[in-house]
Structures are given as structure tokens and as C-alpha cells.
Design a protein around this motif. Structure first.
Motif, PDB file in Angstrom:
ATOM      1  N   UNK A 132      38.862  44.395 -21.129  1.00 24.40           N
ATOM      2  CA  UNK A 132      38.779  45.802 -21.531  1.00 24.40           C
ATOM      3  C   UNK A 132      37.325  46.259 -21.476  1.00 24.40           C
ATOM      4  N   UNK A 133      37.082  47.337 -20.755  1.00 24.86           N
ATOM      5  CA  UNK A 133      35.723  47.881 -20.605  1.00 24.86           C
ATOM      6  C   UNK A 133      35.457  48.968 -21.636  1.00 24.86           C
ATOM      7  N   UNK A 134      34.193  49.269 -21.808  1.00 25.76           N
ATOM      8  CA  UNK A 134      33.799  50.335 -22.730  1.00 25.76           C
ATOM      9  C   UNK A 134      33.962  51.718 -22.102  1.00 25.76           C
ATOM     10  N   UNK A 135      33.881  51.773 -20.757  1.00 21.91           N
ATOM     11  CA  UNK A 135      33.930  53.054 -20.049  1.00 21.91           C
ATOM     12  C   UNK A 135      35.221  53.197 -19.258  1.00 21.91           C
ATOM     13  N   UNK A 136      35.444  54.411 -18.741  1.00 22.35           N
ATOM     14  CA  UNK A 136      36.581  54.667 -17.871  1.00 22.35           C
ATOM     15  C   UNK A 136      36.360  54.010 -16.515  1.00 22.35           C
ATOM     16  N   UNK A 137      37.442  53.907 -15.741  1.00 20.46           N
ATOM     17  CA  UNK A 137      37.401  53.189 -14.463  1.00 20.46           C
ATOM     18  C   UNK A 137      36.348  53.733 -13.512  1.00 20.46           C
ATOM     19  N   UNK A 138      36.229  55.086 -13.433  1.00 22.91           N
ATOM     20  CA  UNK A 138      35.291  55.671 -12.472  1.00 22.91           C
ATOM     21  C   UNK A 138      33.828  55.398 -12.819  1.00 22.91           C
ATOM     22  N   UNK A 139      33.583  54.965 -14.069  1.00 18.01           N
ATOM     23  CA  UNK A 139      32.210  54.696 -14.492  1.00 18.01           C
ATOM     24  C   UNK A 139      31.830  53.216 -14.426  1.00 18.01           C
ATOM     25  N   UNK A 140      32.768  52.373 -13.993  1.00 17.56           N
ATOM     26  CA  UNK A 140      32.482  50.942 -13.871  1.00 17.56           C
ATOM     27  C   UNK A 140      31.604  50.718 -12.644  1.00 17.56           C
ATOM     28  N   UNK A 141      30.451  50.103 -12.831  1.00 17.71           N
ATOM     29  CA  UNK A 141      29.480  49.941 -11.743  1.00 17.71           C
ATOM     30  C   UNK A 141      29.887  48.814 -10.797  1.00 17.71           C
ATOM     31  N   UNK A 142      29.288  48.847  -9.622  1.00 15.92           N
ATOM     32  CA  UNK A 142      29.544  47.796  -8.637  1.00 15.92           C
ATOM     33  C   UNK A 142      29.081  46.445  -9.172  1.00 15.92           C
TER      34      UNK A 142
END
Length: 741
Positions: A132-142
Motif C-alpha cells: 500500500x502506497x501513500x500516494x495515488x497511482x498516478x503519483x508513484x514515481x518510476x
């Protein structure tokens, strides 16, 4: 209209440099603005106020914490042969891998192992962990994605198959620029053979690219202010480049014809713009009407797709009647028929002054009955699969190739938990009136849902803090696009009538699968209304153009035949799974929910284009000779070649889009390609002349009282030639010598 376009062509030639450089300036300015603003397209298909949407809003309000969680990635594991995931060694490797991923604490919120989630398959071979990430999918960096890809190599090195799924996409999306280039290259070859000139062949493509560039940049800028679906640009590209090339082809063909008759470049441009340009404006408007007609569905994302594509077509028309005449004024003398390429003239066996061959027209008009029957039966047989069409929306099982990690994860989860794992339903049980028996009613309702046909499992009901709403997760036995899953959603919603009456308990179904089912159902309901509107509109427009009652009827019935065959073929290939490898689809799937409506809207416009370009020439000859067969042969001879070239160009562009890896774009490209194939070549160039031959003079019947009431639409540009004749007559009279008595 014809006279206005004639004057516009003259003006464009007179101010040719200003027109061309102003257009390039607009293109550059829009490009800079688009680079500065970027794009903001939406990748989700939603329709407000559907049952699933209303249920989702209730859950968002009553369970606000669930909305605040970031993107999730499922890491799917499959144990090596003869081993299980619950063995100590394998469990340790999985736990260590997930803990290493968690060290990226700047973006990762938490991780959970399959053991913690208790999701191992019955044979203990497959399970999945969750990141689980802290940000939304579009904000996940490469960098964060690369971290996950790097860490899962630990489990892969131990022989554990490890794949990724969820909100974040790890497989690089393949570009379809090469496919577009192939389509344009084929179009260039067709144009070169048509014009017997490489320079003339390049001009329609240049004109189309200018219009498409302005159109796509306008759409990209607009996406920052208006919510648009990300397939809008693909649809706009398909149509913009195809109609842009075709419209330029019609105008340049007429321009070269006028040059061959000895007129000046300026006069040839003006006449071409007034005649062929009138047909282009009419044709463009029919396509635009079809696209804007998508708004009658009252589905926002579909409406915006139609608007975006309509903008692209509108700009293709404007460039064709304003910018193209200016370019022709600059270099038109270099593409005169007399200056054709000798090599192309040789391979096409084109000899100046020799009349065009009309073998096909003669063949059809000599055997009208048998050809009509054969062509109609052919299209009717291809239509048959349409009657079991199943609409749906794509998922990783249909959009991703079998080589991608997302598709492999999808297949592993299907193997472990069944197709229904991907069709999970969320039931919101809303308590409208609390009683002492509410908890018991919830338990009874949960049990009744679990006993429904097609249900694999049901989770216990989870209440919100106030106890007003409960969440029940239902896993069906079938996949997200299967009819059984759709029936299950309908059954649960119908059951709500009973639970409300007995327990004051309202049942609402949501979740991705339910949302997609509602979208497909809404589109399916809108389909007949939209088709009826389009067919009725087509009939009225063609009555105005052809001054006939029966010809428009024949035209719209032909459109329905080509439409039915198109959708039947799509069902036969995409849904029924025939020739999948040949067309490059990964696996059988439901038909893209909005594909039929998109196909109707676009194919309507293109079908009317071909009908107008072909039959308007027949009408022109019939009005002078009164001989129906002679008119048919003249239309086939003079306009048939242009319609063939236009149809082949459309086929080339749409087949180019069929080469893209994205099944959504591929299926739309396929529908439009075969739609053009059936309509241009089977209906317009075969059924139309055959049926018109059988109809004879009756084809042109128009009640006199109705003819007087209807406005006259000058598609052929007759008013231009009448005005020129009047001027020449006046000049001759003024120059006549006067003798004194």
C-alpha cells in the motif's frame, strides 16, 4: 454555399503566403501552449447517477477512511513445483522481499504477506501480498516502481513465480506511432497511384497532418479544463487523419480536372473549392452531426469523446477549404495531370486523354438482380453473430498481452481463486429504520445472498461506526463480463425490494464490476435510440440533397446492412474468439461497451460521404439526360475511382490502428476498417448501382409539392457555372459591334 466557397478559394490563392504562414504560426503557438499546460486525461470510465455510482457515494460518505488510502499493488506468488507457499523457507523469502520493499518508506505506507492476509489457494500453491502506497497511482514515481521490480527478483531467484497487479502499471505501454506511420505510408502509395504524381500524393497528407496537429493540440489543451477520457485522442487521430486525407483528395482531384480543361491555377482552385469543397463541407457536417449525436446518450465520457473527434473533423474541413487552396495556389501548377510521373503512369497504364474504364459499372448494371441478392445475402450472413453480442469493459485479462506481468498475475489469481476473483461485488446494506432485529436481518440477508445461484463466497457484514450501513463483499463464480455475473447483480438489486419491505434494509451493489455492468447496460439501452436518430437524420439529409424519396431509403438501408455486418464480424472475432491470432487479440472478450455507438456515429458520416460523392454525379447526369442507366454509369466512371481511393485510404489508416497493442484502440480500428470495407465497396459500389438499375426512373421520384417546399442544396456547384455562363453571355453582348443604319 458553392458561391461562398468559390470566393473563399479565390481569396486563399490571392493571400496564399499569409494563409500558410498564419496556419503554421497557429500550430506553433498551440504547440507551445500545450507543452506548458501538459495534458490531463482521465483513464476511468464512469457514468454519474447509475445504481453503482449512487452506492459508491453512500460508501464514500459512511466509510471515509477507505477513500483516503493510497494505491495498492498485489504481488502474486506461485510456489515452485512440488512445494507450497506455507513452507518455512519460501515464507521467509516472501516476507524478506516484502520487508525490503517497505524500506522505501518515503512512498510505501505498509506491506502485508499472503500469510497475514490468509489468502493462500486451496492447494497452498498461490497467494498474494499487498503493498500500500501513500500516494495515488498516478503519483508513484518510476524509482518506486523500479524498487519493486528489483526486490521481487529475490523471490524469482528462489524459483517462486512472482507477478504484479493492482492500481500501478509496471509494463511499459507500447507506442502505436509506428502503426499510424504504416497507415499513412500506405495512403501515400494509394494517392501516388491515383494522381500518378508523388508531389500531388503528398499534399493531402500534409493538409491532413496540419489539421490533425491543430486538432490534437486543441484537445490536449482542452483536457486541462474539461474532463476527457484518454481514448479521445486516439479516436480523434483516427478520424482526423482519415477524413483529412480523403477531403483533400476530393478537392485536389477536381482541381486537376479543371487544370486539364485549360483553366488557370487560380480559377481551378476556386472551382474545385466551390464544387468538391461544397461536398467536403457537407460530408464533414454529416460526420460531425453523427459524433455530436453521441450526446443523446447522456453519458459524459462518450459525449466528450464525440466532441473531441468532432473538433478534429471540423479542423480537417477548415484546413481543406482554406489552407489547401492556398497551398494549391503556390505549387498547383506542378501537379497538373500533364506533369504526372512517367513511372507511375506506366505502372497504372494511365494515358492522358483516354477515358476512364468503367468495367465494374457495366458489369453491375447488366446483372443487377443477381448481384443485389448476392451482396445483400453476404452482408446478412456476416451480421448473424451480432444478435448474441455481449457488451463489457476491458480488464487485465483482455487488455494485457500474455507476456506482461499484469496478465500473468491475472492468470495466476484466476487459477487460484477462479474467474470470480476479478468480479468482486461490494454490497452496501443501508439500514433505513433501526430495530432490535436489525442485526439478525443483516445476518439473514448475508446468508440469503450466499445461497444465490452464481455466488462463490460472501464475507461477513462490516458495519460503519453508526451501524447505519454495512459492507458485504460477494465473490461470484463467473468473470466480470459474463452474463451470469450481470444476472447476479440484477438479482441482488431486485432482492432489495424484499429486504426493504421486511427489514427496512436497502441493498445497493457497487465495485468496479458493478460500475462496468451499469455502464454497459446504459450504453446498450442508448444504442437503439441513437441508431434510430442517426438513420432518420440521414434520410432527411439525403432527401434534401438528391430530391428523391426512394434513393435516401436505399441509402439508409444500405447503411444498416454495412453496420450489421461490421458489428457481426467484431462479435465473431473478438467475442467468439475466431481468428484472434490473425487480428492480434490476446484472448476472447466482451465487446467494448461504447464500440457499437462509436461505430454508428462514425460509420454514418463516412457512409453518407460515399453516397453523396457517388450519387450526386449520377443526379447531375440524370437531370441533363433523363436516362437512369447512363447516369449510373457516369457516376461509377467519374466518381467511382475517387470513392475507391478514398475507401482504400480509410482502410489503410484504420488498419494501421489495428496494429496497435491496445485492444480497445485495436477493436475500434477494426470496426471502422471493416465498416468502410463493407460500406464503400459492397454497399456503395455494388448494391447501390445494382438496386438503382432495378429501380430505373422510379429511383428519382419526388412529389412536386414536396420538391417546392424543400430548400435547394447545391452540392455539385451548379450555381457557379450558371453565374459564369451569364457573365460570359453579358460580355459577348457588350463586345458585339454596333452598326449605324
Amino acid at each position: 454555399m458553392a458561391q461562398f466557397l468559390y470566393k473563399l478559394g479565390n481569396w486563399a490563392v490571392k493571400h496564399q503566403k499569409k494563409v500558410v504562414f498564419s496556419t503554421l504560426g497557429i500550430l506553433i503557438a498551440l504547440g507551445l501552449l500545450a507543452m506548458n499546460l501538459g495534458s490531463s486525461f482521465d483513464d476511468e470510465l464512469t457514468i454519474p447517477n447509475t445504481p453503482a455510482d449512487k452506492a459508491s457515494k453512500v460508501l464514500s460518505k459512511e466509510f471515509p477512511g477507505a477513500e483516503n488510502s493510497g494505491a495498492q499493488v498485489q504481488i502474486v506468488f506461485k510456489a515452485p513445483k512440488d512445494e507450497t507457499l506455507d513452507s518455512g523457507q519460501i515464507n521467509k523469502v516472501i516476507t524478506d522481499t516484502l520487508n525490503d520493499i517497505k524500506k522505501d518508506d518515503s512512498t510505501v505506507e505498509s506491506v502485508a504477506t499472503p500469510a497475514q492476509l490468509r489468502n493462500l489457494s486451496e492447494d497452498k500453491n498461490i497467494g498474494y501480498g499487498v503493498v500500500t502506497y501513500k500516494d495515488d497511482a498516478e503519483n508513484i514515481t518510476k524509482a518506486s516502481k523500479d524498487n519493486v521490480l528489483d526486490k521481487i527478483e529475490q523471490t524469482r531467484d528462489e524459483g517462486i513465480q512472482t507477478e504484479l497487479s493492482g492500481d500501478v502499471t509496471f509494463s511499459d505501454s507500447e507506442s502505436h506511432g509506428e502503426a499510424e506511420a504504416i497507415g499513412i505510408l500506405i495512403a501515400f502509395i494509394i494517392l501516388a497511384l491515383t494522381f500518378t504524381s508523388f508531389l500531388a500524393a503528398g499534399m493531402p497528407i500534409i493538409s491532413a497532418v496540419i489539421g490533425l496537429g491543430i486538432g490534437l493540440l486543441t484537445i490536449t489543451i482542452g483536457s486541462n479544463y474539461i474532463e476527457m477520457q484518454n481514448t479521445t485522442t486516439a479516436l480523434a487521430s483516427m478520424l482526423g487523419i482519415a477524413v483529412g486525407i480523403d477531403y483533400a483528395l476530393f478537392i485536389i482531384s477536381r482541381f486537376r480536372k479543371e487544370l486539364s480543361e485549360g483553366r488557370s491555377v487560380k480559377e481551378s482552385v476556386a472551382i474545385a473549392n466551390g464544387t468538391a469543397g461544397s461536398a467536403v463541407v457537407f460530408a464533414g457536417l454529416t460526420v460531425i452531426i453523427g459524433l455530436l449525436g453521441l450526446s443523446v446518450t447522456k453519458i459524459p465520457f462518450l459525449t466528450m469523446m464525440g466532441v473531441g473527434a468532432a473538433v478534429s473533423v471540423l479542423l480537417a474541413v477548415i484546413v481543406s477549404i482554406v489552407v489547401l487552396p492556398a497551398i494549391l495556389g503556390m505549387i498547383g501548377h506542378k501537379i497538373a495531370p500533364a506533369r504526372g510521373n512517367k513511372f507511375l503512369q506506366k505502372i497504372t497504364r494511365t494515358n492522358e486523354g483516354k477515358p476512364s474504364s468503367n468495367k465494374w459499372g457495366t458489369f453491375v448494371t447488366k446483372r443487377p438482380l443477381i448481384i443485389s441478392i448476392l451482396a445483400i445475402v453476404l452482408l446478412a450472413v456476416i451480421t448473424i453473430p451480432f444478435f448474441h453480442m455481449n457488451l463489457g469493459l476491458p480488464d487485465n485479462g483482455t487488455t494485457m498481452s500474455k507476456e506482461t506481468t499484469e496478465r500473468k498475475a491475472y492468470d495466476l489469481q484466476t487459477e487460484a481463486y477462479g474467474e470470480g476473483f476479478h468480479a468482486s461485488l461490494v454490497v452496501a446494506a443501508k439500514v433505513n429504520e433501526k430495530t432490535q432485529d436489525t442485526q439478525k436481518a443483516i445476518e439473514e440477508t448475508t446468508k440469503e445472498i450466499s445461497d444465490l445461484s452464481g455466488v462463490k463466497s460472501v464475507t461477513p457484514a462490516i458495519p460503519n461506526p453508526s451501524g447505519d450501513v454495512y459492507i458485504i463483499t460477494v465473490t461470484p463464480e463467473t468473470g466480470p463480463n459474463d452474463q451470469e455475473t450481470k444476472d447476479l447483480v440484477k438479482t441482488i438489486r431486485e432482492k432489495s425490494n424484499q429486504t426493504e419491505k421486511e427489514h427496512h434494509l436497502e441493498l445497493m451493489v457497487t465495485g468496479t464490476t458493478a460500475v462496468n455492468i451499469d455502464i454497459a447496460e446504459k450504453l446498450n439501452d442508448a444504442l437503439p435510440v441513437f441508431a434510430l436518430l442517426i438513420v432518420g437524420l440521414a434520410y432527411i439529409i439525403l432527401v434534401l440533397v438528391f430530391r428523391s424519396i426512394l434513393l435516401p431509403l436505399k441509402a439508409v438501408l444500405g447503411f444498416l446492412l454495412s453496420l450489421g455486418a461490421t458489428l457481426g464480424l467484431i462479435v465473431f472475432v473478438v467475442q467468439d474468439g475466431h481468428l484472434l491470432n490473425f487480428f492480434g487479440f490476446h484472448s476472447p472478450s466482451a465487446i467494448l461497451a461504447f464500440l457499437p455507438i462509436i461505430t454508428i456515429g462514425i460509420l454514418f458520416g463516412l457512409a453518407m460521404d460515399y453516397e453523396v460523392f457517388l450519387v450526386s454525379r449520377m443526379r447531375e447526369v440524370y437531370s441533363h439526360t433523363g436516362n437512369p442507366r447512363e447516369a449510373i454509369l457516369a457516376g461509377m466512371r467519374d466518381s467511382g475511382k475517387v470513392v475507391i481511393a478514398a475507401g482504400l485510404i480509410m482502410l489503410a489508416v484504420f488498419f494501421g490502428f489495428m496494429l496497435t497493442p491496445d485492444p480497445m484502440i485495436k477493436s475500434i480500428g477494426m470496426a471502422l476498417a471493416f465498416g468502410v470495407l463493407f460500406d464503400a465497396f459492397v454497399v456503395r459500389l455494388t448494391i447501390v448501382p445494382a438496386v438503382m438499375t432495378l429501380m430505373g426512373k422510379a429511383a428519382w421520384y419526388m412529389p412536386k409539392w414536396l420538391d417546392k417546399l424543400l430548400p435547394n442544396i447545391d452540392i455539385e456547384g451548379e450555381s457557379i457555372f450558371k453565374e459564369k455562363e451569364n457573365k460570359e453571355t453579358k460580355e459577348q453582348k457588350s463586345n458585339k459591334p454596333v452598326y449605324d443604319k
